[in-house]
Design a protein around this motif. Structure first.
Motif, PDB file in Angstrom:
ATOM      1  N   TYR A  12       2.789 -26.472 -15.169  1.00  0.00           N
ATOM      2  CA  TYR A  12       2.483 -25.394 -15.702  1.00  0.00           C
ATOM      3  C   TYR A  12       4.340 -24.926 -14.490  1.00  0.00           C
ATOM      4  N   TYR A  49      -4.814 -22.933 -15.147  1.00  0.00           N
ATOM      5  CA  TYR A  49      -3.378 -22.747 -14.259  1.00  0.00           C
ATOM      6  C   TYR A  49      -3.192 -21.239 -15.089  1.00  0.00           C
ATOM      7  N   GLY A  50      -1.709 -20.955 -13.997  1.00  0.00           N
ATOM      8  CA  GLY A  50      -1.473 -19.351 -14.625  1.00  0.00           C
ATOM      9  C   GLY A  50      -2.221 -18.334 -13.947  1.00  0.00           C
ATOM     10  N   GLU A 123      -7.544 -28.520 -19.382  1.00  0.00           N
ATOM     11  CA  GLU A 123      -6.431 -27.320 -19.460  1.00  0.00           C
ATOM     12  C   GLU A 123      -7.115 -25.994 -19.174  1.00  0.00           C
TER      13      GLU A 123
END
Length: 158
Positions: A12, A49-50, A123
């Protein structure tokens, strides 16, 4: 081979740096997945993520020369969630977007699950079936703007 959540976080960050330098035009798809028995429930995810606390629609990027938004939505949902989907898909919305140094297109597709079983990959930090009014999300949830947009379009398309 399963990629661990740490791998997704690293990818990412690398992708964000690439976008700032190259500024490519991207094509993304998000899926509003309807529960197989209760049409007033949808599947939302939190990524590993993020912004890990924001509830979103599952989805990802695609190349229009290789697949349609409907095909991409189906592929992403199977990859990320292992969910079985009915063959019918409906494009709910198409948007022109700008974010993080890139411009692109986002298509929101409605799909119907054949089962409520999900098997998230690395993910996805969490996947949850929730009411369309979002009242049963835990705590004080942060929800993507695209979720609200998709739910409004879904209500109008019924």
């Amino acid at each position: 081979m399963r990629i661990p959540p740490l791998g997704f976080r690293l990818l990412y960050r690398l992708r964000k740096a690439y976008w700032r330098i190259v500024k490519p035009t991207t094509h993304g798809v998000q899926a509003l997945i309807i529960h197989p028995v209760d049409s007033d429930r949808v599947l939302l995810v939190r990524h590993s993520y993020g912004d890990k606390f924001r509830w979103r629609l599952p989805g990802g990027g695609y190349k229009p020369a290789r697949e349609t938004p409907e095909q991409a939505a189906r592929r992403e949902c199977v990859e990320e969630l292992g969910v079985e989907l009915a063959p019918l898909a409906l494009v709910l919305e198409e948007h022109r977007t700008t974010s993080g140094g890139r411009s692109g297109y986002l298509t929101i597709v409605r799909l119907h699950a054949l089962s409520d079983e999900v098997s998230p990959n690395g993910e996805i930090a969490e996947a949850r079936w929730t009411a369309v009014d979002l009242t049963d999300l835990p705590g004080d949830p942060v929800v993507s703007t695209w979720v609200h947009s998709a739910l409004t379009a879904h209500a109008l398309a019924r």
